[in-house]
Design a protein around this motif. Structure first.
Motif, mmCIF file in Angstrom:
data_model
loop_
_atom_site.group_PDB
_atom_site.id
_atom_site.type_symbol
_atom_site.label_atom_id
_atom_site.label_comp_id
_atom_site.label_asym_id
_atom_site.label_seq_id
_atom_site.Cartn_x
_atom_site.Cartn_y
_atom_site.Cartn_z
ATOM 1 N N GLY A 43 6.973 -0.570 0.366
ATOM 2 C CA GLY A 43 6.885 -1.956 -0.095
ATOM 3 C C GLY A 43 6.213 -2.852 0.927
ATOM 4 O O GLY A 43 5.380 -3.698 0.580
ATOM 5 N N ALA A 44 6.569 -2.666 2.197
ATOM 6 C CA ALA A 44 5.942 -3.462 3.260
ATOM 7 C C ALA A 44 4.447 -3.166 3.352
ATOM 8 O O ALA A 44 3.631 -4.074 3.509
ATOM 9 N N VAL A 45 4.071 -1.902 3.204
ATOM 10 C CA VAL A 45 2.657 -1.521 3.254
ATOM 11 C C VAL A 45 1.906 -2.086 2.048
ATOM 12 O O VAL A 45 0.771 -2.554 2.184
ATOM 13 N N ILE A 46 2.538 -2.070 0.877
ATOM 14 C CA ILE A 46 1.901 -2.656 -0.314
ATOM 15 C C ILE A 46 1.614 -4.133 -0.078
ATOM 16 O O ILE A 46 0.522 -4.623 -0.366
ATOM 17 N N PHE A 47 2.602 -4.843 0.457
ATOM 18 C CA PHE A 47 2.414 -6.262 0.718
ATOM 19 C C PHE A 47 1.296 -6.496 1.730
ATOM 20 O O PHE A 47 0.390 -7.292 1.497
ATOM 21 N N ALA A 52 -3.922 -8.225 2.980
ATOM 22 C CA ALA A 52 -5.027 -7.984 3.920
ATOM 23 C C ALA A 52 -6.338 -7.753 3.174
ATOM 24 O O ALA A 52 -7.392 -8.212 3.616
ATOM 25 N N SER A 53 -6.280 -7.056 2.050
ATOM 26 C CA SER A 53 -7.498 -6.825 1.265
ATOM 27 C C SER A 53 -8.080 -8.142 0.768
ATOM 28 O O SER A 53 -9.292 -8.350 0.823
ATOM 29 N N PHE A 54 -7.207 -9.014 0.304
ATOM 30 C CA PHE A 54 -7.655 -10.316 -0.196
ATOM 31 C C PHE A 54 -8.237 -11.170 0.933
ATOM 32 O O PHE A 54 -9.357 -11.678 0.834
ATOM 33 N N VAL A 116 -4.320 0.696 6.767
ATOM 34 C CA VAL A 116 -4.544 -0.722 6.469
ATOM 35 C C VAL A 116 -5.968 -1.121 6.850
ATOM 36 O O VAL A 116 -6.692 -1.737 6.061
ATOM 37 N N LEU A 117 -6.369 -0.769 8.049
ATOM 38 C CA LEU A 117 -7.735 -1.069 8.480
ATOM 39 C C LEU A 117 -8.745 -0.265 7.669
ATOM 40 O O LEU A 117 -9.812 -0.765 7.332
ATOM 41 N N GLY A 118 -8.391 0.972 7.330
ATOM 42 C CA GLY A 118 -9.281 1.814 6.528
ATOM 43 C C GLY A 118 -9.589 1.208 5.171
ATOM 44 O O GLY A 118 -10.725 1.267 4.695
ATOM 45 N N VAL A 119 -8.594 0.596 4.540
ATOM 46 C CA VAL A 119 -8.817 -0.043 3.243
ATOM 47 C C VAL A 119 -9.758 -1.229 3.386
ATOM 48 O O VAL A 119 -10.690 -1.398 2.586
ATOM 49 N N ALA A 139 -3.898 -0.471 -5.057
ATOM 50 C CA ALA A 139 -3.828 0.912 -5.539
ATOM 51 C C ALA A 139 -3.685 1.894 -4.382
ATOM 52 O O ALA A 139 -2.913 2.852 -4.465
ATOM 53 N N THR A 140 -4.400 1.649 -3.306
ATOM 54 C CA THR A 140 -4.271 2.513 -2.127
ATOM 55 C C THR A 140 -2.861 2.434 -1.567
ATOM 56 O O THR A 140 -2.257 3.455 -1.231
ATOM 57 N N ALA A 141 -2.324 1.219 -1.477
ATOM 58 C CA ALA A 141 -0.955 1.049 -0.992
ATOM 59 C C ALA A 141 0.045 1.676 -1.957
ATOM 60 O O ALA A 141 1.050 2.255 -1.533
ATOM 61 N N GLY A 142 -0.235 1.582 -3.247
ATOM 62 C CA GLY A 142 0.609 2.252 -4.241
ATOM 63 C C GLY A 142 0.597 3.766 -4.051
ATOM 64 O O GLY A 142 1.625 4.434 -4.181
ATOM 65 N N GLY A 143 -0.571 4.310 -3.737
ATOM 66 C CA GLY A 143 -0.678 5.737 -3.446
ATOM 67 C C GLY A 143 0.119 6.117 -2.205
ATOM 68 O O GLY A 143 0.765 7.163 -2.162
#
Length: 191
Positions: A43-47, A52-54, A116-119, A139-143
Motif C-alpha cells: 500500500g505504501a509503495v502504491i501511494f 511520484a509518477s504524477f 520507484v525510480l525505475g517507474v 499498475a506497476t505498484a499494483g504488480g
C-alpha cells in the motif's frame, strides 16, 4: 482507453517490476514474512509510486523539457521520491503506529527502492503523457503489491513445512521467488 488498459496489464502482470524486471527486490524479500506487513508495504509503495509518477511527469513536462534541463531528471526524481517517502513515513507514524513499527527499516528503503525510480524513468523513456504515467505507475505498484502479497502468503505456508536443512531460510525464499518469476514469465506473450 485501450492503450491505458494495455499499459496497466503490461505493467502489473506481464512486466512485473519484481518478478520480470527484478527491481525492488530488497523490500520484496525483507518485508514478505507476514501478509499484513506485506500488504502495508504494498500500500505504501502504491501511494508513493502513484504520486511520484504524477509529480515527476509534471516536473519533466513543464519544467525540465521547456528549460532543456532533462539531464537533471534522475536527481530531481530522487528528490521528489525522497520527499514523498518522508510524507508517508510521517503519516504512518501518526495514524498507524503498529504498521509503522512492523515495516521498520524497510519504510525508509522505499526512498532507495529502485522500482520507484525505475517507474519514473520508464515513464520518461517511453514518452508517456501525464495520464499514461500515472496509470503505468499505479499498475506497476499494483504488480509489486500482488507479488509481495503472494510471496508473503507462500512464506507463511512454508513456515509449517518440513524443509531440508540446506534449503531452510534464505535459500527456500530465493527458490520460491525464482519459481514465482518463472510463473509470471508465462504471461510474457500476453501483450
Amino acid at each position: 482507453m485501450k492503450t491505458l488498459i494495455l499499459i496497466a496489464i503490461g505493467s502489473a502482470i506481464v512486466n512485473n517490476v519484481v518478478l520480470s524486471q527484478f527491481l525492488g527486490i530488497c523490500p520484496f524479500l525483507g518485508v514478505s514474512k507476514k501478509t499484513e506487513t506485506a500488504a502495508g508495504m504494498g500500500g505504501a509503495v502504491i501511494f508513493v509510486i502513484g504520486i511520484a509518477s504524477f509529480v515527476t511527469s509534471l516536473i519533466y513536462k513543464f519544467i525540465l523539457m521547456p528549460t532543456d534541463t532533462r539531464y537533471l531528471q534522475t536527481i530531481v526524481f530522487i528528490l521528489v521520491i525522497a520527499a514523498l517517502v518522508q510524507f508517508v513515513e510521517m503519516f504512518l507514524k501518526k495514524s498507524m503506529p503498529s504498521l509503522y513499527e512492523s515495516l521498520g527499516v524497510y519504510l525508509p528503503l522505499i526512498t532507495t527502492n529502485c522500482a520507484v525510480l525505475g517507474v519514473a524513468l520508464t515513464n520518461v523513456t517511453k514518452e508517456y503523457g501525464i495520464l499514461e504515467s500515472v496509470v503505468n505507475g499505479l499498475a506497476t505498484a499494483g504488480g509489486f503489491f500482488i507479488a509481495i502479497c503472494i510471496m508473503a502468503g507462500i512464506r507463511e505456508k512454508i513456515e509449517y513445512n518440513d524443509i531440508p536443512k540446506p534449503f531452510q531460510g534464505t535459500a527456500i525464499v530465493l527458490i520460491t521467488a525464482c519459481l514465482m518469476s518463472i510463473a509470471f514469465m508465462g504471461f510474457s506473450g500476453m501483450i
